[in-house]
Scaffold this motif. Structure first.
Motif, short mmCIF file in Angstrom:
data_model
loop_
_atom_site.label_atom_id
_atom_site.label_comp_id
_atom_site.label_asym_id
_atom_site.label_seq_id
_atom_site.Cartn_x
_atom_site.Cartn_y
_atom_site.Cartn_z
N LEU A 101 95.16 -31.06 32.05
CA LEU A 101 95.56 -30.30 33.24
C LEU A 101 96.52 -31.12 34.11
O LEU A 101 97.51 -30.58 34.62
CB LEU A 101 94.32 -29.90 34.04
N GLN A 102 96.23 -32.38 34.27
CA GLN A 102 97.10 -33.23 35.09
C GLN A 102 98.47 -33.41 34.44
O GLN A 102 99.50 -33.40 35.13
CB GLN A 102 96.44 -34.59 35.30
N GLU A 103 98.48 -33.53 33.12
CA GLU A 103 99.76 -33.65 32.42
C GLU A 103 100.59 -32.38 32.57
O GLU A 103 101.80 -32.44 32.79
CB GLU A 103 99.52 -33.95 30.94
N ALA A 104 99.94 -31.22 32.47
CA ALA A 104 100.64 -29.95 32.65
C ALA A 104 101.19 -29.83 34.06
O ALA A 104 102.31 -29.33 34.27
CB ALA A 104 99.71 -28.78 32.34
N THR A 105 100.42 -30.28 35.04
CA THR A 105 100.88 -30.24 36.43
C THR A 105 102.10 -31.12 36.63
O THR A 105 103.08 -30.72 37.28
CB THR A 105 99.75 -30.67 37.38
N ARG A 106 102.07 -32.32 36.08
CA ARG A 106 103.22 -33.23 36.20
C ARG A 106 104.45 -32.64 35.53
O ARG A 106 105.57 -32.72 36.08
CB ARG A 106 102.88 -34.59 35.59
N ASN A 107 104.29 -32.05 34.36
CA ASN A 107 105.43 -31.46 33.66
C ASN A 107 106.02 -30.30 34.45
O ASN A 107 107.24 -30.13 34.51
CB ASN A 107 105.01 -30.99 32.27
N THR A 108 105.14 -29.50 35.06
CA THR A 108 105.62 -28.37 35.86
C THR A 108 106.40 -28.84 37.07
O THR A 108 107.48 -28.32 37.38
CB THR A 108 104.43 -27.50 36.31
N TYR A 109 105.86 -29.84 37.77
CA TYR A 109 106.58 -30.40 38.92
C TYR A 109 107.93 -30.98 38.50
O TYR A 109 108.93 -30.87 39.22
CB TYR A 109 105.73 -31.47 39.60
N ARG A 110 107.96 -31.60 37.34
CA ARG A 110 109.21 -32.19 36.87
C ARG A 110 110.25 -31.11 36.60
O ARG A 110 111.44 -31.26 36.97
CB ARG A 110 108.94 -33.00 35.60
N ILE A 111 109.84 -30.02 35.98
CA ILE A 111 110.77 -28.93 35.69
C ILE A 111 111.29 -28.31 36.98
O ILE A 111 112.48 -28.02 37.13
CB ILE A 111 110.09 -27.88 34.81
N ILE A 112 110.38 -28.09 37.94
CA ILE A 112 110.79 -27.51 39.23
C ILE A 112 111.78 -28.44 39.94
O ILE A 112 112.75 -27.98 40.55
CB ILE A 112 109.55 -27.25 40.10
N LYS A 113 111.55 -29.74 39.84
CA LYS A 113 112.46 -30.69 40.48
C LYS A 113 113.85 -30.61 39.86
O LYS A 113 114.86 -30.61 40.59
CB LYS A 113 111.90 -32.10 40.32
N TYR A 114 113.92 -30.49 38.54
CA TYR A 114 115.22 -30.38 37.89
C TYR A 114 115.92 -29.07 38.27
O TYR A 114 117.15 -29.05 38.47
CB TYR A 114 115.05 -30.45 36.36
N MET A 115 115.15 -27.99 38.37
CA MET A 115 115.74 -26.72 38.77
C MET A 115 116.28 -26.78 40.20
O MET A 115 117.37 -26.29 40.50
CB MET A 115 114.71 -25.61 38.64
N LYS A 116 115.52 -27.39 41.10
CA LYS A 116 116.00 -27.55 42.48
C LYS A 116 117.27 -28.39 42.53
O LYS A 116 118.19 -28.09 43.29
CB LYS A 116 114.91 -28.21 43.33
N LEU A 117 117.30 -29.44 41.72
CA LEU A 117 118.48 -30.29 41.68
C LEU A 117 119.70 -29.52 41.20
O LEU A 117 120.80 -29.64 41.77
CB LEU A 117 118.22 -31.49 40.77
N ALA A 118 119.52 -28.70 40.16
CA ALA A 118 120.64 -27.93 39.62
C ALA A 118 121.15 -26.92 40.64
O ALA A 118 122.36 -26.76 40.83
CB ALA A 118 120.21 -27.22 38.33
N VAL A 119 120.23 -26.21 41.31
CA VAL A 119 120.64 -25.23 42.32
C VAL A 119 121.30 -25.94 43.50
O VAL A 119 122.29 -25.46 44.07
CB VAL A 119 119.43 -24.41 42.79
N GLY A 120 120.77 -27.11 43.87
CA GLY A 120 121.39 -27.88 44.96
C GLY A 120 122.80 -28.32 44.62
O GLY A 120 123.71 -28.26 45.46
N LEU A 121 123.03 -28.76 43.36
CA LEU A 121 124.37 -29.13 42.94
C LEU A 121 125.32 -27.94 42.98
O LEU A 121 126.49 -28.07 43.38
CB LEU A 121 124.33 -29.73 41.53
N ALA A 122 124.81 -26.78 42.56
CA ALA A 122 125.64 -25.57 42.63
C ALA A 122 126.01 -25.26 44.07
O ALA A 122 127.14 -24.85 44.37
CB ALA A 122 124.91 -24.39 41.99
N GLY A 123 125.05 -25.47 44.99
CA GLY A 123 125.32 -25.23 46.40
C GLY A 123 126.33 -26.20 46.99
O GLY A 123 126.99 -25.88 47.98
N VAL A 124 126.48 -27.37 46.38
CA VAL A 124 127.46 -28.35 46.85
C VAL A 124 128.84 -28.08 46.25
O VAL A 124 129.86 -28.10 46.95
CB VAL A 124 127.00 -29.78 46.51
N PHE A 125 128.87 -27.80 44.94
CA PHE A 125 130.16 -27.63 44.28
C PHE A 125 130.81 -26.28 44.60
O PHE A 125 132.03 -26.15 44.47
CB PHE A 125 129.99 -27.77 42.76
N TRP A 126 130.04 -25.29 44.99
CA TRP A 126 130.64 -24.00 45.32
C TRP A 126 131.55 -24.10 46.55
O TRP A 126 132.73 -23.76 46.47
CB TRP A 126 129.55 -22.96 45.53
#
Length: 299
Positions: free
Chosen positions: A20-45
């Protein structure tokens, strides 16, 4: 909707907690990458809009503004008006995507817990060999009185996961269907615009980031849906790999019945027929490429 804080989903061993803890860490990691990608799009636009204005002093942002935009100050405010609402919308879509993906990710880890515990169901009963007790054969479920109770618990747990997965698919059915359809069209349009943008430009970088975001959004649904199906397909195999030889004939019959039920996998579907799997992800990419090829030919 049932929550994963319900007792039926609670961890009972240290291994359960680790998964369960491993799944939680993986989920947080994916969400962090998604936030980073959307943030980069918000900068480059806005960066692409300012670069366009720098190259062409007459460039305009295609929105209505109650002020003139011929000056850099007015143009900057028009860019802010254009970018700010879309940024909030982007993070709103991201929240829905991550929410649905998290539900499927939790269903996946619950199936992993069920598999692991079924495979080690007979470990606590001692050796897999039958034990003689005054000339009478003692089976594993007779030596361990709690074994049948644990087996019934994992049957109920599996059925709850199956019900939960179906509920998630039914509730978010229209949202996921629209996401798959719109993403196919957007992937086509973004790729088409990229083909006419200079590679060494801010606009090209912006469209590249948008392309990555779109690919990740569709991949979230298809990947975790595929993992739920994969884990459910191997539950029956986990029973076969356990020490079932030490079970009594009665428990063996129960194991056989459960394996017949578990042979029907849990498959998240959209619109009742489209499975959320990596095969569907490839189909979305093929559809986007087909549209891109048509647009390129007509152009």
């Amino acid at each position: 909707m049932i929550q994963f804080s319900e007792p039926i989903f609670a961890p009972y061993t240290k291994k359960d907690e680790e998964m369960l803890q491993e799944a939680t860490r993986n989920t947080y990691r994916i969400i962090k990458y998604m936030k980073l990608a959307v943030g980069l799009a918000g900068v480059f636009w806005p960066g692409s809009l300012f670069a366009k204005r720098y190259q062409d002093p007459n460039a305009q942002v295609y929105i209505y503004t109650p002020f003139e935009t011929s000056s850099w100050t007015g143009y900057s405010f028009s860019v802010l008006m254009e970018v700010s609402p879309i940024g909030w919308i982007g993070y709103g879509h991201l929240a829905i995507d991550c929410l649905i993906a998290t539900y499927y990710a939790q269903a996946e880890v619950q199936l992993k817990i069920i598999k692991y515990n079924l495979e080690h169901l007979f470990d606590s009963s001692g050796a897999t060999d039958r034990v003689q007790d005054g000339g009478r054969i003692m089976y594993g479920d007779e030596l361990d009185k709690d074994l049948r109770h644990r087996f019934v618990h994992y049957i109920q747990r599996y059925e709850t996961v199956a019900w939960f997965t179906k509920e998630v698919s039914d509730i978010f059915n229209l949202a996921i269907a629209f996401e798959l359809f719109s993403s196919s069209a957007l992937l086509c349009l973004v790729t088409f615009v990229m083909s006419y943008s200079p590679i060494m430009s801010v606009a090209f970088v912006f469209f590249s980031v948008v392309l990555v975001v779109l690919l990740m959004r569709v991949f979230l649904y298809c990947y975790f849906g595929n993992m739920v199906q994969f884990q459910s397909e191997s539950v029956a195999t986990a029973v076969y790999l356990s020490g079932w030889l030490s079970a009594s004939p009665r428990l063996r019959r129960d194991l056989l019945i459960a394996m017949l039920r578990w042979s029907k996998d849990i498959t998240p579907v959209v619109a009742g027929i489209v499975p959320l799997s990596l095969t569907t992800y490839v189909s979305v990419l093929r559809s986007a490429y087909s549209l891109f090829a048509v647009l390129s030919t007509r152009n």
